[in-house]
Design a protein around this motif. Structure first.
Motif, PDB file in Angstrom:
ATOM      1  N   LEU A  91      44.370  61.048  32.145  1.00  0.00           N
ATOM      2  CA  LEU A  91      44.128  61.325  30.727  1.00  0.00           C
ATOM      3  C   LEU A  91      42.850  60.617  30.261  1.00  0.00           C
ATOM      4  O   LEU A  91      42.731  59.396  30.351  1.00  0.00           O
ATOM      5  CB  LEU A  91      45.317  60.854  29.880  1.00  0.00           C
ATOM      6  CG  LEU A  91      45.202  61.012  28.366  1.00  0.00           C
ATOM      7  CD1 LEU A  91      45.134  62.488  27.974  1.00  0.00           C
ATOM      8  CD2 LEU A  91      46.405  60.344  27.663  1.00  0.00           C
ATOM      9  N   ALA A  92      41.887  61.397  29.778  1.00  0.00           N
ATOM     10  CA  ALA A  92      40.649  60.857  29.215  1.00  0.00           C
ATOM     11  C   ALA A  92      40.762  60.861  27.699  1.00  0.00           C
ATOM     12  O   ALA A  92      41.602  61.544  27.110  1.00  0.00           O
ATOM     13  CB  ALA A  92      39.451  61.685  29.667  1.00  0.00           C
ATOM     14  N   LEU A  93      39.880  60.097  27.057  1.00  0.00           N
ATOM     15  CA  LEU A  93      39.853  60.025  25.601  1.00  0.00           C
ATOM     16  C   LEU A  93      38.446  60.269  25.086  1.00  0.00           C
ATOM     17  O   LEU A  93      37.468  59.738  25.627  1.00  0.00           O
ATOM     18  CB  LEU A  93      40.336  58.645  25.132  1.00  0.00           C
ATOM     19  CG  LEU A  93      40.196  58.339  23.622  1.00  0.00           C
ATOM     20  CD1 LEU A  93      41.102  59.268  22.803  1.00  0.00           C
ATOM     21  CD2 LEU A  93      40.536  56.879  23.334  1.00  0.00           C
ATOM     22  N   PHE A  94      38.341  61.074  24.035  1.00  0.00           N
ATOM     23  CA  PHE A  94      37.111  61.256  23.276  1.00  0.00           C
ATOM     24  C   PHE A  94      37.444  60.885  21.840  1.00  0.00           C
ATOM     25  O   PHE A  94      38.463  61.325  21.296  1.00  0.00           O
ATOM     26  CB  PHE A  94      36.628  62.706  23.351  1.00  0.00           C
ATOM     27  CG  PHE A  94      35.390  62.989  22.541  1.00  0.00           C
ATOM     28  CD1 PHE A  94      34.148  63.031  23.165  1.00  0.00           C
ATOM     29  CD2 PHE A  94      35.451  63.202  21.165  1.00  0.00           C
ATOM     30  CE1 PHE A  94      32.991  63.285  22.426  1.00  0.00           C
ATOM     31  CE2 PHE A  94      34.310  63.455  20.424  1.00  0.00           C
ATOM     32  CZ  PHE A  94      33.078  63.495  21.062  1.00  0.00           C
ATOM     33  N   ALA A  95      36.602  60.087  21.181  1.00  0.00           N
ATOM     34  CA  ALA A  95      36.858  59.692  19.797  1.00  0.00           C
ATOM     35  C   ALA A  95      35.565  59.707  19.008  1.00  0.00           C
ATOM     36  O   ALA A  95      34.536  59.213  19.477  1.00  0.00           O
ATOM     37  CB  ALA A  95      37.490  58.294  19.749  1.00  0.00           C
ATOM     38  N   LEU A 155      42.797  67.204  34.847  1.00  0.00           N
ATOM     39  CA  LEU A 155      42.576  66.236  33.775  1.00  0.00           C
ATOM     40  C   LEU A 155      43.053  66.749  32.420  1.00  0.00           C
ATOM     41  O   LEU A 155      42.868  67.901  32.069  1.00  0.00           O
ATOM     42  CB  LEU A 155      41.079  65.902  33.690  1.00  0.00           C
ATOM     43  CG  LEU A 155      40.648  64.889  32.628  1.00  0.00           C
ATOM     44  CD1 LEU A 155      41.238  63.513  32.931  1.00  0.00           C
ATOM     45  CD2 LEU A 155      39.123  64.806  32.554  1.00  0.00           C
ATOM     46  N   HIS A 156      43.686  65.832  31.662  1.00  0.00           N
ATOM     47  CA  HIS A 156      44.015  66.086  30.266  1.00  0.00           C
ATOM     48  C   HIS A 156      43.069  65.264  29.397  1.00  0.00           C
ATOM     49  O   HIS A 156      42.548  64.228  29.829  1.00  0.00           O
ATOM     50  CB  HIS A 156      45.466  65.696  29.959  1.00  0.00           C
ATOM     51  CG  HIS A 156      46.466  66.687  30.471  1.00  0.00           C
ATOM     52  ND1 HIS A 156      47.294  67.415  29.639  1.00  0.00           N
ATOM     53  CD2 HIS A 156      46.767  67.069  31.738  1.00  0.00           C
ATOM     54  CE1 HIS A 156      48.067  68.202  30.374  1.00  0.00           C
ATOM     55  NE2 HIS A 156      47.777  68.011  31.653  1.00  0.00           N
ATOM     56  N   LEU A 157      42.846  65.715  28.161  1.00  0.00           N
ATOM     57  CA  LEU A 157      41.927  65.047  27.256  1.00  0.00           C
ATOM     58  C   LEU A 157      42.577  64.845  25.894  1.00  0.00           C
ATOM     59  O   LEU A 157      43.070  65.799  25.286  1.00  0.00           O
ATOM     60  CB  LEU A 157      40.642  65.879  27.089  1.00  0.00           C
ATOM     61  CG  LEU A 157      39.609  65.354  26.086  1.00  0.00           C
ATOM     62  CD1 LEU A 157      38.951  64.086  26.611  1.00  0.00           C
ATOM     63  CD2 LEU A 157      38.557  66.429  25.779  1.00  0.00           C
ATOM     64  N   ALA A 158      42.593  63.609  25.410  1.00  0.00           N
ATOM     65  CA  ALA A 158      43.030  63.310  24.047  1.00  0.00           C
ATOM     66  C   ALA A 158      41.777  63.218  23.175  1.00  0.00           C
ATOM     67  O   ALA A 158      40.800  62.567  23.551  1.00  0.00           O
ATOM     68  CB  ALA A 158      43.801  61.997  24.010  1.00  0.00           C
ATOM     69  N   VAL A 159      41.803  63.869  22.021  1.00  0.00           N
ATOM     70  CA  VAL A 159      40.654  63.877  21.116  1.00  0.00           C
ATOM     71  C   VAL A 159      41.073  63.265  19.783  1.00  0.00           C
ATOM     72  O   VAL A 159      41.945  63.796  19.089  1.00  0.00           O
ATOM     73  CB  VAL A 159      40.126  65.311  20.892  1.00  0.00           C
ATOM     74  CG1 VAL A 159      38.953  65.284  19.919  1.00  0.00           C
ATOM     75  CG2 VAL A 159      39.714  65.942  22.217  1.00  0.00           C
ATOM     76  N   SER A 169      43.921  74.838  25.803  1.00  0.00           N
ATOM     77  CA  SER A 169      44.882  74.399  24.782  1.00  0.00           C
ATOM     78  C   SER A 169      46.008  73.541  25.347  1.00  0.00           C
ATOM     79  O   SER A 169      46.526  72.643  24.665  1.00  0.00           O
ATOM     80  CB  SER A 169      45.477  75.613  24.059  1.00  0.00           C
ATOM     81  OG  SER A 169      44.465  76.320  23.368  1.00  0.00           O
ATOM     82  N   GLU A 170      46.396  73.789  26.609  1.00  0.00           N
ATOM     83  CA  GLU A 170      47.500  73.024  27.214  1.00  0.00           C
ATOM     84  C   GLU A 170      47.055  71.643  27.688  1.00  0.00           C
ATOM     85  O   GLU A 170      47.876  70.753  27.881  1.00  0.00           O
ATOM     86  CB  GLU A 170      48.087  73.808  28.403  1.00  0.00           C
ATOM     87  CG  GLU A 170      48.722  75.135  28.024  1.00  0.00           C
ATOM     88  CD  GLU A 170      49.907  74.955  27.096  1.00  0.00           C
ATOM     89  OE1 GLU A 170      50.715  74.033  27.349  1.00  0.00           O
ATOM     90  OE2 GLU A 170      50.014  75.714  26.111  1.00  0.00           O
ATOM     91  N   ARG A 171      45.740  71.470  27.866  1.00  0.00           N
ATOM     92  CA  ARG A 171      45.261  70.198  28.421  1.00  0.00           C
ATOM     93  C   ARG A 171      44.420  69.364  27.452  1.00  0.00           C
ATOM     94  O   ARG A 171      44.121  68.213  27.742  1.00  0.00           O
ATOM     95  CB  ARG A 171      44.445  70.470  29.700  1.00  0.00           C
ATOM     96  CG  ARG A 171      45.264  71.016  30.847  1.00  0.00           C
ATOM     97  CD  ARG A 171      44.504  70.949  32.156  1.00  0.00           C
ATOM     98  NE  ARG A 171      43.388  71.888  32.219  1.00  0.00           N
ATOM     99  CZ  ARG A 171      42.123  71.532  32.446  1.00  0.00           C
ATOM    100  NH1 ARG A 171      41.807  70.258  32.606  1.00  0.00           N
ATOM    101  NH2 ARG A 171      41.174  72.457  32.523  1.00  0.00           N
ATOM    102  N   VAL A 172      44.041  69.937  26.320  1.00  0.00           N
ATOM    103  CA  VAL A 172      43.287  69.191  25.317  1.00  0.00           C
ATOM    104  C   VAL A 172      44.186  68.958  24.109  1.00  0.00           C
ATOM    105  O   VAL A 172      44.703  69.905  23.512  1.00  0.00           O
ATOM    106  CB  VAL A 172      41.997  69.936  24.907  1.00  0.00           C
ATOM    107  CG1 VAL A 172      41.269  69.170  23.810  1.00  0.00           C
ATOM    108  CG2 VAL A 172      41.091  70.120  26.113  1.00  0.00           C
ATOM    109  N   HIS A 173      44.353  67.703  23.743  1.00  0.00           N
ATOM    110  CA  HIS A 173      45.312  67.304  22.709  1.00  0.00           C
ATOM    111  C   HIS A 173      44.566  66.722  21.514  1.00  0.00           C
ATOM    112  O   HIS A 173      44.055  65.595  21.572  1.00  0.00           O
ATOM    113  CB  HIS A 173      46.300  66.289  23.276  1.00  0.00           C
ATOM    114  CG  HIS A 173      46.872  66.694  24.603  1.00  0.00           C
ATOM    115  ND1 HIS A 173      47.989  67.503  24.726  1.00  0.00           N
ATOM    116  CD2 HIS A 173      46.454  66.434  25.882  1.00  0.00           C
ATOM    117  CE1 HIS A 173      48.248  67.711  26.024  1.00  0.00           C
ATOM    118  NE2 HIS A 173      47.324  67.064  26.730  1.00  0.00           N
ATOM    119  N   PHE A 174      44.490  67.491  20.429  1.00  0.00           N
ATOM    120  CA  PHE A 174      43.800  67.032  19.220  1.00  0.00           C
ATOM    121  C   PHE A 174      44.765  66.187  18.395  1.00  0.00           C
ATOM    122  O   PHE A 174      45.806  66.667  17.942  1.00  0.00           O
ATOM    123  CB  PHE A 174      43.294  68.232  18.422  1.00  0.00           C
ATOM    124  CG  PHE A 174      42.128  68.933  19.079  1.00  0.00           C
ATOM    125  CD1 PHE A 174      40.825  68.502  18.846  1.00  0.00           C
ATOM    126  CD2 PHE A 174      42.342  70.012  19.943  1.00  0.00           C
ATOM    127  CE1 PHE A 174      39.749  69.147  19.457  1.00  0.00           C
ATOM    128  CE2 PHE A 174      41.264  70.658  20.544  1.00  0.00           C
ATOM    129  CZ  PHE A 174      39.967  70.217  20.309  1.00  0.00           C
TER     130      PHE A 174
END
Length: 383
Positions: free
Chosen positions: A203-207, A230-234, A253-258
Motif C-alpha cells: 500500500l502506497a500513500l499520496f497526500a 499495488l494499492h494506493l491511498a490518496v 477503482s478497486e485499488r485506489v482509495h480516496f
C-alpha cells in the motif's frame, strides 16, 4: 529579544503557517517577546503572555489575490511606526510593503510561471487566466520584497537557485523545513481497518492538494496501471478534483482509495508501505519530510526542493515528473521488495531526525541573533 513575524496564518495546519508556528513556539519558549502580524493565530499560542497578535482582517474579500494585496497594505500601516522597536522583523515572500530584516522564501512565483504544469499553460479558461494574473503579479512583487530585505532565507537549495536567477542579492542562507519527529514516527502496530484499507497488500500513500495538477497525482495513477499488485491511498479533498474520475477511467477503482481530507496523517503514514509524491513544482513540502520521519521510503522528483534530503538509500528521485515509466519502475520495486522498503525506511527516519523542528528553530535563532547584532552596529533604514 523583540521579534516580529509577518505571516498570513500562524497554525499547525499547513506549509508556511506551520513553519512560522514552530519558529514562534520556540522563540516564546526561550522567553522572547514575539509580535505576530497575521490574520489568524493558533489558540494555544495566544495563551502565551509573551505573544502579541496584531490582527490583519482579510475575511470577505472574494479572491486570494485581493486578500493578499489587502493584507500587504494593512500590515504595512499596522507596523510602519513600530518596526524600529523590533530587534528583528521577518516576513515571508511578498506579504507586506515594509522593508524587512529577514525574508523567508517558501515559493518563487518567477519559477512557477515557467513550469509546463502552470494552470494557464494547461487550460486557457477563466481559472487559467486568473492563475496567470496571480502569478505574474506575485512574480513582480516578490522581486520588490527580495530587494527590500537584509537576509534572504530560501527553504531549499532549489529555491536558492531560483532566487539567484531573479536577483543579484549575495548568497542566501538556506534553512530547510523540519518535522515533528515525535508526532511522525514508525509504528507497525497501527491497523488499516479504521480507514477501511485492505490488509496484507502493498500500500502506497499520496497526500496533498488533489485538485491541483502541480502535485502530479495523474502520473501516479497512470503508473499504477503497470503495478498490478499495488494499492494506493490518496489523502486530499476530493470535491472539485478530476482524479476520482480518472482513476475510474483507468480501471483503478478497486485499488485506489480516496480518503478525503485527513487530519490524522501521522497515523495514516504508520500503516502504509511507502510514500509517492512526484510533484511538478515544490519548494520544500512538509508532507515529504513527515513521510521520511514516519520511516517511509519516498518517491519524488528533482522538481521538489525536498528531494535534497532524500539520499538514494531513503527512496527514489525521478529526473522528470512526467517519467511515468520510471515512476512505475520505482513503485514496483518498493511494492514487491519488503527488504528494500525496510532498509530505505530506516534511512528515511535517520534523515528526518536531522531535521527536527528544534533543529530548524535553532538555525533561525542563530540568524535572529546575527541580524540583531548587525542592526545594533548600524541601521537598515525605513520603508
Amino acid at each position: 529579544m523583540k521579534l516580529c513575524i509577518v505571516t498570513h496564518k500562524l497554525l499547525k495546519g499547513d506549509g508556511q503557517a506551520r513553519v512560522n508556528y514552530e519558529i514562534v513556539s520556540d522563540m516564546l519558549q526561550r522567553g522572547h517577546e514575539v509580535t505576530v502580524c497575521a490574520s489568524s493565530v493558533a489558540p494555544e499560542l495566544l495563551a502565551r503572555s509573551n505573544l502579541i497578535w496584531r490582527k490583519v482582517p482579510v475575511k470577505g474579500w472574494p479572491t486570494q489575490l485581493l486578500k493578499n494585496q489587502v493584507f500587504a497594505v494593512l500590515s504595512t500601516f499596522q507596523l510602519l511606526r513600530l518596526r524600529q522597536h523590533y530587534d528583528v522583523l521577518m516576513v515571508n515572500g511578498f506579504i507586506t510593503w515594509l522593508k524587512s530584516d529577514i525574508n523567508a522564501v517558501h515559493f518563487v512565483h518567477s519559477s512557477w510561471i515557467k513550469s509546463p504544469a502552470h494552470p494557464f499553460k494547461l487550460k486557457k479558461n477563466l481559472f487559467g487566466w486568473y492563475q496567470l494574473s496571480f502569478t505574474l503579479l506575485n512574480s513582480l512583487l516578490e522581486r520588490v520584497a527580495f530587494a527590500r530585505t537584509s537576509q534572504l532565507v530560501p527553504v531549499s537549495h532549489k529555491v536558492k537557485n531560483e532566487i539567484q536567477a531573479v536577483t543579484a542579492r549575495g548568497n542566501p542562507n538556506v534553512i530547510m523545513n523540519g518535522v515533528d519527529v515525535t508526532e511522525f514516527h514508525p509504528d507497525q502496530n497501527v491497523s488499516r481497518e479504521r480507514w477501511e484499507l485492505p490488509e496484507n497488500v502493498p500500500l502506497a500513500l499520496f497526500a496533498g492538494d488533489i485538485k491541483s495538477s502541480r502535485k502530479n497525482l495523474d502520473s501516479v495513477l497512470k503508473a499504477m496501471q503497470d503495478v498490478k499488485e499495488l494499492h494506493l491511498a490518496v489523502a486530499g479533498e476530493t470535491q472539485g478534483s478530476p482524479y476520482v474520475k480518472l482513476a475510474e477511467q483507468l480501471g483503478l477503482s478497486e485499488r485506489v482509495h480516496f480518503l478525503g481530507f485527513r487530519k490524522d496523517l501521522s497515523e495514516l503514514m504508520k500503516c502504509v508501505d511507502f510514500f509517492v509524491f512526484p510533484s511538478r513544482y515544490e519548494a520544500c513540502t512538509l508532507v515529504v519530510i513527515e513521510a521520511l520521519a514516519s520511516g517511509l521510503p519516498v518517491i519524488t522528483t528533482y522538481e521538489s526542493g525536498v528531494s535534497e534530503l532524500i539520499e538514494m538509500e531513503a527512496g527514489f528521485i525521478l529526473h522528470h515528473p512526467e517519467d511515468v515509466a520510471g515512476l512505475a519502475t520505482a513503485m514496483k520495486r518498493l511494492a514487491t521488495n519488503a527488504e528494500l522498503r525496510s532498509v530505505q525506511g530506516k534511512k528515511a527516519r535517520e534523515v528526518a531526525e536531522r531535521h527536527s523542528w528544534s533543529t530548524v528553530a535553532a538555525a533561525y535563532m542563530q540568524l535572529f541573533e546575527k541580524v540583531s547584532a548587525e542592526k545594533k552596529r548600524g541601521s537598515y533604514g525605513a520603508i
